[in-house]
Every structure is written in structure tokens, then in C-alpha cells.
Design a protein around this motif. Structure first.
Motif, PDB file in Angstrom:
ATOM      1  N   SER A  58       0.823  -1.211   0.000  1.00  0.00           N
ATOM      2  CA  SER A  58       0.000   0.000   0.000  1.00  0.00           C
ATOM      3  C   SER A  58       0.861   1.266   0.000  1.00  0.00           C
ATOM      4  O   SER A  58       0.655   2.172  -0.822  1.00  0.00           O
ATOM      5  CB  SER A  58      -0.941  -0.012   1.207  1.00  0.00           C
ATOM      6  N   TYR A  59       1.833   1.330   0.904  1.00  0.00           N
ATOM      7  CA  TYR A  59       2.651   2.548   0.981  1.00  0.00           C
ATOM      8  C   TYR A  59       3.640   2.631  -0.172  1.00  0.00           C
ATOM      9  O   TYR A  59       4.007   3.734  -0.597  1.00  0.00           O
ATOM     10  CB  TYR A  59       3.369   2.601   2.328  1.00  0.00           C
ATOM     11  N   VAL A  60       4.064   1.498  -0.681  1.00  0.00           N
ATOM     12  CA  VAL A  60       4.878   1.524  -1.900  1.00  0.00           C
ATOM     13  C   VAL A  60       4.061   2.081  -3.067  1.00  0.00           C
ATOM     14  O   VAL A  60       4.557   2.881  -3.874  1.00  0.00           O
ATOM     15  CB  VAL A  60       5.404   0.112  -2.222  1.00  0.00           C
ATOM     16  N   SER A  61       2.794   1.686  -3.135  1.00  0.00           N
ATOM     17  CA  SER A  61       1.916   2.214  -4.178  1.00  0.00           C
ATOM     18  C   SER A  61       1.727   3.719  -4.030  1.00  0.00           C
ATOM     19  O   SER A  61       1.664   4.445  -5.033  1.00  0.00           O
ATOM     20  CB  SER A  61       0.558   1.510  -4.124  1.00  0.00           C
ATOM     21  N   MET A  62       1.634   4.198  -2.792  1.00  0.00           N
ATOM     22  CA  MET A  62       1.489   5.633  -2.574  1.00  0.00           C
ATOM     23  C   MET A  62       2.712   6.387  -3.101  1.00  0.00           C
ATOM     24  O   MET A  62       2.577   7.407  -3.803  1.00  0.00           O
ATOM     25  CB  MET A  62       1.309   5.919  -1.087  1.00  0.00           C
ATOM     26  N   VAL A  63       3.904   5.881  -2.784  1.00  0.00           N
ATOM     27  CA  VAL A  63       5.129   6.551  -3.230  1.00  0.00           C
ATOM     28  C   VAL A  63       5.224   6.537  -4.754  1.00  0.00           C
ATOM     29  O   VAL A  63       5.529   7.560  -5.388  1.00  0.00           O
ATOM     30  CB  VAL A  63       6.363   5.879  -2.592  1.00  0.00           C
ATOM     31  N   VAL A  64       4.952   5.374  -5.353  1.00  0.00           N
ATOM     32  CA  VAL A  64       5.016   5.276  -6.818  1.00  0.00           C
ATOM     33  C   VAL A  64       3.988   6.209  -7.468  1.00  0.00           C
ATOM     34  O   VAL A  64       4.277   6.896  -8.458  1.00  0.00           O
ATOM     35  CB  VAL A  64       4.794   3.823  -7.262  1.00  0.00           C
ATOM     36  N   GLY A  65       2.762   6.249  -6.916  1.00  0.00           N
ATOM     37  CA  GLY A  65       1.739   7.114  -7.474  1.00  0.00           C
ATOM     38  C   GLY A  65       2.109   8.580  -7.402  1.00  0.00           C
ATOM     39  O   GLY A  65       1.924   9.332  -8.375  1.00  0.00           O
ATOM     40  N   LEU A  66       2.660   9.027  -6.270  1.00  0.00           N
ATOM     41  CA  LEU A  66       3.049  10.428  -6.134  1.00  0.00           C
ATOM     42  C   LEU A  66       4.222  10.765  -7.052  1.00  0.00           C
ATOM     43  O   LEU A  66       4.277  11.865  -7.626  1.00  0.00           O
ATOM     44  CB  LEU A  66       3.402  10.732  -4.684  1.00  0.00           C
ATOM     45  N   VAL A  67       5.165   9.838  -7.186  1.00  0.00           N
ATOM     46  CA  VAL A  67       6.299  10.084  -8.090  1.00  0.00           C
ATOM     47  C   VAL A  67       5.811  10.228  -9.533  1.00  0.00           C
ATOM     48  O   VAL A  67       6.240  11.132 -10.270  1.00  0.00           O
ATOM     49  CB  VAL A  67       7.338   8.957  -7.958  1.00  0.00           C
ATOM     50  N   LEU A  68       4.908   9.334  -9.943  1.00  0.00           N
ATOM     51  CA  LEU A  68       4.367   9.441 -11.306  1.00  0.00           C
ATOM     52  C   LEU A  68       3.574  10.730 -11.494  1.00  0.00           C
ATOM     53  O   LEU A  68       3.653  11.374 -12.547  1.00  0.00           O
ATOM     54  CB  LEU A  68       3.474   8.236 -11.592  1.00  0.00           C
ATOM     55  N   LEU A  69       2.827  11.110 -10.468  1.00  0.00           N
ATOM     56  CA  LEU A  69       1.987  12.298 -10.583  1.00  0.00           C
ATOM     57  C   LEU A  69       2.812  13.573 -10.676  1.00  0.00           C
ATOM     58  O   LEU A  69       2.454  14.504 -11.411  1.00  0.00           O
ATOM     59  CB  LEU A  69       1.047  12.362  -9.379  1.00  0.00           C
ATOM     60  N   GLN A 116       6.045  10.651 -25.903  1.00  0.00           N
ATOM     61  CA  GLN A 116       5.396  11.313 -24.783  1.00  0.00           C
ATOM     62  C   GLN A 116       4.437  10.348 -24.083  1.00  0.00           C
ATOM     63  O   GLN A 116       3.680   9.649 -24.728  1.00  0.00           O
ATOM     64  CB  GLN A 116       4.620  12.541 -25.263  1.00  0.00           C
ATOM     65  N   ILE A 117       4.492  10.335 -22.756  1.00  0.00           N
ATOM     66  CA  ILE A 117       3.545   9.561 -21.971  1.00  0.00           C
ATOM     67  C   ILE A 117       2.931  10.471 -20.922  1.00  0.00           C
ATOM     68  O   ILE A 117       3.504  11.506 -20.562  1.00  0.00           O
ATOM     69  CB  ILE A 117       4.201   8.338 -21.291  1.00  0.00           C
ATOM     70  N   GLN A 118       1.776  10.100 -20.463  1.00  0.00           N
ATOM     71  CA  GLN A 118       1.063  10.856 -19.439  1.00  0.00           C
ATOM     72  C   GLN A 118       1.069  10.028 -18.154  1.00  0.00           C
ATOM     73  O   GLN A 118       0.219   9.156 -17.955  1.00  0.00           O
ATOM     74  CB  GLN A 118      -0.367  11.149 -19.888  1.00  0.00           C
ATOM     75  N   PRO A 119       2.027  10.247 -17.253  1.00  0.00           N
ATOM     76  CA  PRO A 119       2.158   9.381 -16.069  1.00  0.00           C
ATOM     77  C   PRO A 119       0.970   9.463 -15.124  1.00  0.00           C
ATOM     78  O   PRO A 119       0.764   8.553 -14.319  1.00  0.00           O
ATOM     79  CB  PRO A 119       3.444   9.887 -15.402  1.00  0.00           C
ATOM     80  N   GLY A 120       0.186  10.536 -15.183  1.00  0.00           N
ATOM     81  CA  GLY A 120      -0.973  10.635 -14.305  1.00  0.00           C
ATOM     82  C   GLY A 120      -1.995   9.537 -14.534  1.00  0.00           C
ATOM     83  O   GLY A 120      -2.732   9.165 -13.605  1.00  0.00           O
ATOM     84  N   GLU A 121      -2.064   8.993 -15.751  1.00  0.00           N
ATOM     85  CA  GLU A 121      -2.992   7.902 -16.029  1.00  0.00           C
ATOM     86  C   GLU A 121      -2.624   6.643 -15.251  1.00  0.00           C
ATOM     87  O   GLU A 121      -3.503   5.891 -14.815  1.00  0.00           O
ATOM     88  CB  GLU A 121      -3.013   7.601 -17.532  1.00  0.00           C
ATOM     89  N   PHE A 122      -1.333   6.400 -15.079  1.00  0.00           N
ATOM     90  CA  PHE A 122      -0.896   5.238 -14.294  1.00  0.00           C
ATOM     91  C   PHE A 122      -0.894   5.547 -12.801  1.00  0.00           C
ATOM     92  O   PHE A 122      -1.062   4.647 -11.979  1.00  0.00           O
ATOM     93  CB  PHE A 122       0.495   4.799 -14.746  1.00  0.00           C
ATOM     94  N   ALA A 123      -0.712   6.828 -12.462  1.00  0.00           N
ATOM     95  CA  ALA A 123      -0.718   7.201 -11.045  1.00  0.00           C
ATOM     96  C   ALA A 123      -2.068   6.924 -10.406  1.00  0.00           C
ATOM     97  O   ALA A 123      -2.146   6.581  -9.222  1.00  0.00           O
ATOM     98  CB  ALA A 123      -0.354   8.684 -10.902  1.00  0.00           C
ATOM     99  N   LYS A 124      -3.150   7.053 -11.183  1.00  0.00           N
ATOM    100  CA  LYS A 124      -4.476   6.826 -10.601  1.00  0.00           C
ATOM    101  C   LYS A 124      -4.648   5.371 -10.151  1.00  0.00           C
ATOM    102  O   LYS A 124      -5.364   5.101  -9.182  1.00  0.00           O
ATOM    103  CB  LYS A 124      -5.575   7.204 -11.596  1.00  0.00           C
ATOM    104  N   LEU A 125      -3.987   4.426 -10.820  1.00  0.00           N
ATOM    105  CA  LEU A 125      -4.073   3.029 -10.413  1.00  0.00           C
ATOM    106  C   LEU A 125      -3.351   2.801  -9.090  1.00  0.00           C
ATOM    107  O   LEU A 125      -3.894   2.175  -8.167  1.00  0.00           O
ATOM    108  CB  LEU A 125      -3.482   2.127 -11.500  1.00  0.00           C
ATOM    109  N   PHE A 126      -2.129   3.324  -8.979  1.00  0.00           N
ATOM    110  CA  PHE A 126      -1.356   3.116  -7.747  1.00  0.00           C
ATOM    111  C   PHE A 126      -2.002   3.840  -6.568  1.00  0.00           C
ATOM    112  O   PHE A 126      -2.018   3.321  -5.446  1.00  0.00           O
ATOM    113  CB  PHE A 126       0.080   3.593  -7.946  1.00  0.00           C
TER     114      PHE A 126
END
Length: 510
Positions: free
Chosen positions: A125-136, A162-172
């Protein structure tokens, strides 16, 4: 079981047939023949889709089988419209989009095989939070992020594009929100004072929603992205409501974001420009404005109006006149050439996917699965609402893209993974018998302990109070007896000889 599999294959083949007919009709009208450059890519997509269905049937046999046909049909409609616009603009976005579809199917196939139990995501869970914030926040890095059309939400990777990392951040972030709310739902469900019939939360429980609100406002301020900011905050508030069942969280979340959006519209010009274009789209000054004007909104509305009830027909409209007709405004392109009937058909497909996701959230017994499924499906529902609402002037434009249909590899792959996660959770929800392995037993035992933790503490407190009250009553009743005994002389105790029991009387007499 055989009849069920036949229905599933029939749905899949029906989606292939409808998409193939749409491609054939569109290319026949614009080119006169089916281009050979599309034969192999579309054939590879069909083969990979069949392989994915076989893998789902093998590794997730109880998964919902309406998701894949609906997703493929939406993807096919989007590819037809993108190829149609390519013909007018002399571009090749459709072939690139087909490549992204194949990549998404391959990744989802690996996910179906590898992720046998979705509950393993709760461990990280907390790993997902860190990954999501980094992508965002990665688009804010100098030299890596890129600003397009006023929004800094893109990252350029050499050799990839070009990629939009926010799309993957929503999953994490959905993984983290589900795990956090599952662990703290008892504390968040405790209410405070009642105001106007609403049970408000306690002040000390407002911390999570304040943190997410600040993060959402940060995305809005630093990245100039209203859509992503609104989507993340709405996802968290919706999952918070599912976890606690308190309507007050929805009211507080709506007021908080409305206040932040009004403040941002008055302070930041890019947000205020979108609001002005929404309120006064036909103002000549806004229509002719180079940046932040209403030209895109008005041309999209004209395209929808020209489509009428049945549309102009595939290949017979002019959807390319609208800026970003193959991405942000692909719904307007569908409305122009397929009409109101086509737009409603697209919405029905989304409704089927969303309804299937909510049914899965209600059926799954695990609390983490309920929160994760409801958060994922609400994210998709909210994204569809904001895109369609922005195009039809219900709300201001947010910059989000329509799932599965709009051009863009990041959005397509992320939403395919989202749908696959719903498939995996639905397999657990529809499974007739629970698994008996040790890992499943551990998860179920932890869930039961957490569900009854609050009740056990309450029962212990009630037992302690009852014991205290009993001791107090005994103390009060013992005081007069002790007073009498002190005034009466004590006599020596006489030993009592126990009496032997009488032998039984013969004949059964009593």
C-alpha cells in the motif's frame, strides 16, 4: 457451463463483426477499398484478443465476461473514428493506436496470469502511494516534463515518445486509498456532532481528506491540470463514502473542492479561461481567442448538431474541423457521423462496464476488494462524465480523455489495466467456493478480526462497567450486615456431620 462459454464467444465475435463492418464501410467510402496497411495490425489485434479471452477462461474462470466485449467494441469504434480523421488530416495515428492496443492486451494477459489474488496488492500500500506520487509529480521535473496546451502533464522519454504518467498514477493511488481506508474505516466511521441532519466527522479524522485536498490543489496549481486534480480528489472522496457509509464526507469533499476550484479560477488565468469559455462559448471575443478560447467547444457543438439523430454516416462528415477531434473531442466526432443513436450506444456500453464493476464491488466479500473495485469503477465513471459533460456544456472542459476510445497510448493502456483488475476482482466475487489455502485463510481471518474489533472493544467496556456496577452493589449490600455482626457476640461454630444419602427404595417407590 458449455452454454455459458458459447454465449461468451458469441459476444466476443459480435464485437469483432461490428468493428469489422464499421472499418469496411468507412474505408469503402473514403478510399474505395480496404487499405492493406491495416490488415495485419487488425488481424494481430483479433488474435491477441482471442488469446486474452482464453487466458481469462483458464486463469480467472469466474470473471465477468461482459467487460471484454464492451471494451473491445469501444476500442473498435474509437479506432474507426481515428482512422477516419487520419484520412482527412493525412496522418497515421490509427496505426500507432492499434500498436498500443496490442501492447495493452499483452500486458493485461500477463496480469491475468501473474495476479492470481488481487489482495496481494494490499501488502504494497505505501509503496503504491510513493510510486503514485512520483508518477503524478514527474512532469514537474526540469528536462523531463513537457507542457502542451498549457498543461504540464506529459513526460518525454527518448525512443518512446510522450507519456502521461498521471494515467498510471491513478491506479497506484487507488491501491493505496483502498488499503488505507480498509485499515482505518472504523475510526473514520465514528461521527461527531450533527449539523442539519448530517453526522459530521470528528476534527481529528479530517486529516486524510485535507492531505488529499492539498495534493489535488497542488496538481491544479503546478501542473495546470483541472481534470486530473478533480479526478483524484473525487476518487478518494467516493472511496471514503464507501468505506464509512457517511454522506457527510461527500458534502465536505464537494464543498472543499468547489472552494478550491473557485479560488483557482479567480487566481489562475488558465482555469478562469475554461470557465469563461463554458459560460459564454458564443462570445465573439472568446471564440477568436488564440489560447483558452471557445473555438473547440463551438465547433464540437456544431459537429454534434450536424449529426442529428442518425448521423451523416461513416466517412461522410467533417469531424477533423474540430481541434483534437481524435483525442479530447472524439465523442463529438462519433456524434457527427453516427448521430444521437451512436452517442447513446457508446454511453450504454460504458454503463454496462460501470454497472458490472459496481455489481462486483457489492458481491465481493473482502473489504479491500470492495473499496478497490468501487474506486476503480468510479474513476472510470467520473472520467466519462467529465468528458461527455464538457463536450455538451454541462460542465467546463477538464482535459481528460474518453477511456478506450481517445487517441493516446497512456490512457489506453492504463484503462485496459483498470478493466483487467475489475476482471480479476470479479473472479473472486463470483467464485462459488472460497479458496482454502493458508494465504486466503490469513486474509479472511484478518478481515474478520478487523470487522469485529470495534464490537469486541465495546463489549469489553460494557463488561467492565457491569462488573464495576456489580461490585458497587455488593459493597452497598454488605455494609448493614457487617454493622449487625459487630454488635452481636460471636458463638463458636459447631461442627456439622455430613448425612449419608438414603439407599433407594426397591420397587421404584418415591
Amino acid at each position: 457451463m458449455i452454454a455459458l462459454r458459447l454465449r461468451q464467444v458469441a459476444l466476443l465475435l459480435a464485437s469483432f463483426l461490428l468493428c469489422g463492418m464499421a472499418f469496411f464501410q468507412m474505408f469503402s467510402r473514403v478510399d474505395g477499398s480496404f487499405p492493406s496497411s491495416f490488415v495485419i495490425p487488425l488481424g494481430a489485434t483479433v488474435v491477441l484478443s482471442l488469446v486474452f479471452w482464453i487466458l481469462v477462461d483458464r486463469f480467472q474462470p469466474y470473471a465477468s465476461q461482459v467487460l471484454q466485449p464492451c471494451v473491445l467494441l469501444l476500442t473498435g469504434i474509437g479506432l474507426v473514428m481515428i482512422a477516419r480523421i487520419d484520412h482527412e488530416n493525412e496522418t497515421s495515428v490509427a496505426l500507432r493506436q492499434i500498436m498500443f492496443v496490442c501492447i495493452a492486451i499483452v500486458l493485461c494477459s500477463a496480469l491475468v496470469i501473474g495476479l492470481k489474488d488481487y489482495r496481494v496488492l494490499r501488502r504494497f500500500s505505501y509503496v503504491s502511494m510513493v510510486v503514485g506520487l512520483v508518477l503524478l509529480l514527474s512532469p514537474l521535473l526540469p528536462g523531463l516534463g513537457q507542457e502542451i496546451n498549457g498543461a504540464r502533464i506529459w513526460v518525454r522519454i527518448p525512443g518512446v515518445g510522450q507519456i502521461q504518467p498521471g494515467e498510471f498514477a491513478k491506479l497506484f493511488l487507488a491501491f493505496f486509498f483502498a488499503a488505507y481506508l480498509f485499515d482505518h474505516r472504523d475510526q473514520l466511521a465514528v461521527g461527531g456532532k450533527k449539523v442539519l441532519g448530517l453526522q459530521l466527522p470528528r476534527i481529528k479524522d479530517l486529516g486524510p481528506i485535507i492531505i488529499v485536498w492539498v495534493a489535488s490543489m497542488g496538481v491544479l496549481i503546478m501542473q495546470h491540470d483541472l481534470g486530473t486534480s478533480l479526478m483524484f480528489f473525487a476518487m478518494f472522496v467516493a472511496m471514503l463514502y464507501v468505506a464509512t457509509g457517511r454522506l457527510s464526507w461527500i458534502v465536505i469533499g464537494f464543498i472543499a473542492f468547489a472552494a478550491g476550484a473557485v479560488l483557482a479560477a479567480s487566481v489562475f488565468s488558465h482555469v478562469g479561461a475554461r470557465v469563461d469559455a463554458w459560460l459564454h462559448p458564443f462570445d465573439p471575443e472568446l471564440y477568436n481567442r488564440a489560447y483558452g478560447g471557445s473555438y473547440q467547444i463551438v465547433t464540437g457543438l456544431f459537429g454534434l448538431a450536424s449529426g442529428g439523430m442518425l448521423g451523416t454516416g461513416l466517412g461522410q462528415g467533417h469531424p477533423n474541423l474540430t481541434p483534437f477531434a481524435n483525442s479530447d473531442y472524439i465523442y463529438a466526432s462519433v456524434g457527427e457521423e453516427l448521430g444521437l443513436v451512436g452517442c447513446l450506444g457508446v454511453l450504454v456500453l460504458y454503463v454496462v462496464i460501470i454497472a458490472s464493476g459496481f455489481v462486483t464491488a457489492m458481491k465481493v466479500k473482502d473489504g479491500f476488494g470492495k473499496l478497490l473495485a468501487s474506486g476503480l469503477v468510479f474513476t472510470m465513471a467520473f472520467q466519462v462524465f467529465t468528458v461527455v459533460g464538457g463536450i455538451t456544456l454541462v460542465i467546463p472542459l477538464t482535459g481528460l480523455t474518453l477511456p478506450f476510445m481517445a487517441a493516446g497510448g497512456s490512457s489506453l493502456i492504463a484503462n485496459y489495466i483498470l478493466a483487467t483488475l475489475l476482471l480479476i476482482i470479479s473472479n473472486a466475487a463470483n467464485k462459488p467456493m472460497p479458496e482454502t489455502d493458508s494465504e486466503t485463510f490469513q486474509y479472511e481471518a484478518l478481515a474478520v478480526l478487523r470487522d469485529h474489533e470495534l464490537k469486541e472493544r465495546q463489549a469489553e467496556r460494557e463488561a467492565a462497567d457491569a462488573a464495576d456496577a456489580r461490585r458497587a452493589r455488593q459493597a452497598r449490600s454488605a455494609e448493614p450486615t457487617q454493622a449487625v455482626e459487630t454488635s452481636t457476640p460471636v458463638t463458636p461454630a459447631v461442627p456439622v456431620t455430613p448425612v449419608a444419602p438414603m439407599p433407594p427404595i426397591p420397587g421404584g417407590a418415591r
